[in-house]
Design an enzyme around this catalytic site. Structure first.
Site, PDB file in Angstrom:
ATOM      1  N   HIS A 445      43.322  35.371  45.252  1.00  0.00           N
ATOM      2  CA  HIS A 445      43.269  35.002  46.665  1.00  0.00           C
ATOM      3  C   HIS A 445      42.380  33.782  46.891  1.00  0.00           C
ATOM      4  O   HIS A 445      41.603  33.365  46.029  1.00  0.00           O
ATOM      5  CB  HIS A 445      42.783  36.186  47.518  1.00  0.00           C
ATOM      6  CG  HIS A 445      41.363  36.622  47.260  1.00  0.00           C
ATOM      7  ND1 HIS A 445      40.270  36.043  47.898  1.00  0.00           N
ATOM      8  CD2 HIS A 445      40.847  37.590  46.465  1.00  0.00           C
ATOM      9  CE1 HIS A 445      39.160  36.635  47.509  1.00  0.00           C
ATOM     10  NE2 HIS A 445      39.472  37.573  46.630  1.00  0.00           N
ATOM     11  N   CYS A 464      38.504  41.126  42.398  1.00  0.00           N
ATOM     12  CA  CYS A 464      39.648  40.229  42.553  1.00  0.00           C
ATOM     13  C   CYS A 464      39.291  38.832  42.049  1.00  0.00           C
ATOM     14  O   CYS A 464      38.127  38.511  41.813  1.00  0.00           O
ATOM     15  CB  CYS A 464      40.085  40.179  44.009  1.00  0.00           C
ATOM     16  SG  CYS A 464      40.907  41.694  44.570  1.00  0.00           S
TER      17      CYS A 464
END
Length: 555
Positions: A445, A464
């Site tokens: 992301h 992440c």
């Protein structure tokens, strides 16, 4: 396909891997040697189990499957001696160190000498066991990746040893066939060369340590440190002396540049300052670097045999993402990965859809560890940073105002509230997230925290992967998607409405852990073992191959 006059097994190739199917054999062994092989493989009560040959414990199940399929006729012996093909394989096994493996694991000492007539069956079984083990080790690795912990989630490759043994025996160049089972990647090929180079350095005595001392900055005068630095860096090629006479005690520009080259190769700040982090890297021994290389080669074997025509490779300790198309790098970009106590997991998957202007629902672990302290300091924190809070996790839970709650009393009870950050400039996921199936709820992301990309050490996330140029990556992935055109793209990028776009062609993505590799400039690079997986890999190898570890220490 025929594998010799005595072979009646069936070897199919499905999805690139041979599949072994052994029809039932009822005839008696045709020769005394075949009868001896059958006798050595016979288990008590016909219960399959390990077989002990020449004091080595072999996988009896695989050997029985192999030899029952061919009525116990030998693959590797003729006229009481190893065939030329078998001898070529013994030579290959003797050179296993070149693959980061250990010759002892392939019974080289037992097979390299002359064979007595009474040991023919033993030699036959040892050869087949060695071939099957080498095939497994070089293609899939020496242990199940899951032994490193729950954050390592590669699927263990199923290597059909009997089928590989038959194919090797039928091959005109069996040694080439077996080495061809190694990862088909230029990066793995590079590691072979790097390993040979560092083994030569270790054999020559390695390099001297840089003594402890105060931080060394350009222009400092410290004879003990600068002399040691020159000697240390000369061994690995960063420093080439142009001095005439004894070395000067000054930390001069030529030595500073050499240190900067070393820092660049090791993923450190290239400031020329010899502080604790640079000193630690300088004093890693040649033998420890060899262990890093071997561990990296082992982890390469865990990846799928087919990485994809196009794929994304994320090297976690290198903090780098690389896009590859038909074997050629398209672009590299920096990434931010998980903290040591919130590791980004290792696995292979596929990016299947993108979400622009995403919301972010806060995981309970992050709510407790990171946001409860913020609320204790400032109960209005959630509202001021674009978060909404709901009284539960069900869809119709009522929205409540965090500023009115007693967070001292609630404490870890924050986990019972659903906290969601709306799309916007301060959203933790930025403008876009890249979604892939996995058991960790991990994805790639964007991030509003752009300044962290300037750091050399970028383990800051909760698991992440934050990417440096997410808009470029989104455009690249959607370049063959008809919907992603001028007006629609402008609308999505210009506003904050959450929009999902499926990829017409999902992109394979591999989250990997390479602490040794060759850079695009040809220089050998090493990276810090940020999650301790180099040492963990070596620990497990010592457990699964204890004799190999002991012999390696003696070499």
């Amino acid at each position: 396909m025929t594998f010799g006059r005595a072979v009646i097994a069936v070897v199919l190739v499905l999805g690139g891997s041979p599949v072994f199917a052994a029809p039932e054999v009822r005839s008696l062994p045709a020769t005394p040697l075949a009868a001896e092989i059958a006798e050595r493989l016979a288990g008590p009560g016909d219960v399959p189990g390990d077989v002990v040959v020449a004091e080595r414990t072999l996988d009896g199940g695989s050997l029985r499957t192999l030899y029952e399929s061919r009525n116990y006729s030998p693959l590797w012996l003729a006229d009481g001696a190893l065939t030329a093909d078998a001898r070529s394989l013994v030579d290959l096994f003797g050179r296993a160190k070149g693959e980061g493996l250990e010759p002892h694991d392939y019974y080289v000492a037992e097979l390299a000498g002359p064979l007595a007539s009474t040991s023919a069956a033993e030699a036959e079984l040892l050869m087949s066991a060695a071939v099957m083990r080498f095939a497994t080790d070089i293609q899939a690795g020496r242990f199940d990746p899951g032994r490193l912990g729950e954050d390592v989630d590669y699927e263990r490759k199923d290597v059909p040893g009997p089928a590989f043994a038959l194919i090797a025996a039928a091959s005109p160049e069996p040694a080439r066939y077996l080495t061809g089972l190694a990862p088909d990647s230029p990066a793995y090929d590079d590691l072979r060369g790097i390993l040979a180079e560092y083994r030569a350095l270790a054999a020559a005595g390695g390099w001297p340590a840089v003594p402890d001392g105060p931080t060394l900055e350009p222009g400092d005068i410290d004879g003990a440190q600068t002399i040691a630095l020159r000697r240390r860096l000369a061994v690995t090629g960063e420093y080439v002396s142009t001095l005439v006479g004894p070395p000067a005690p000054a930390y001069d520009p030529a030595l500073v540049e050499a240190v900067q080259r070393f820092q660049s190769r090791h993923g450190l700040e290239t400031d020329g300052v010899v502080g604790p982090r640079t000193r630690r890297a300088l004093n890693v021994t040649a033998e420890q670097r060899i262990d890093q290389i071997v561990a990296t080669m082992e982890r390469w074997r865990w990846l799928p045999d087919d990485l994809g025509d196009r794929f994304i490779m994320v090297n976690l300790p290198g903090y780098q993402l690389r896009i590859v198309d038909e074997g050629r790098p398209v672009r590299d970009m920096d990434v931010i990965v998980g903290l040591a106590d919130r590791q980004t997991p290792l696995f292979s998957s596929r990016l299947t859809w993108l979400e622009f202007n995403p919301t972010w629902t806060m995981p309970t672990s992050i709510a407790i560890k990171d946001y409860l302290p913020k609320l204790l300091d400032d109960p209005t924190y959630l509202r001021s940073h674009g978060f909404r809070m709901f009284a539960g996790w069900h869809n119709d839970a009522a929205e409540i105002e965090a500023a009115y709650l007693d967070w001292e009393a609630i404490g870890e009870g924050i986990k019972y509230f659903r906290i969601r950050q709306e799309p916007g400039p301060s959203n933790a996921l930025g403008k876009v997230k890249f979604m892939m199936a996995n058991s960790f709820s991990v994805y790639l992301h964007d991030t509003p925290s752009r300044g962290l990309f300037s750091r050399s050490r970028r383990a800051f996330s909760s698991g992440c992967v934050r990417v440096q140029d997410p808009i470029w990556l989104a455009d690249y992935l959607l370049s063959d998607t008809a919907r992603w055109t001028g007006s629609f793209r402008a609308e999505v990028m210009g506003g904050w409405e959450t929009t999902r776009i499926n990829l017409d062609n999902p992109m394979p993505v591999h989250l990997a852990y390479w602490t040794a590799f060759r850079g695009d400039d040809g220089r050998i690079n090493f990276r810090e073992d940020i999650y301790g997986l180099d040492s963990a890999t070596q620990t497990v190898l010592a457990e699964v191959r204890p004799n190999s570890a002991q012999i390696a220490l003696l070499d």
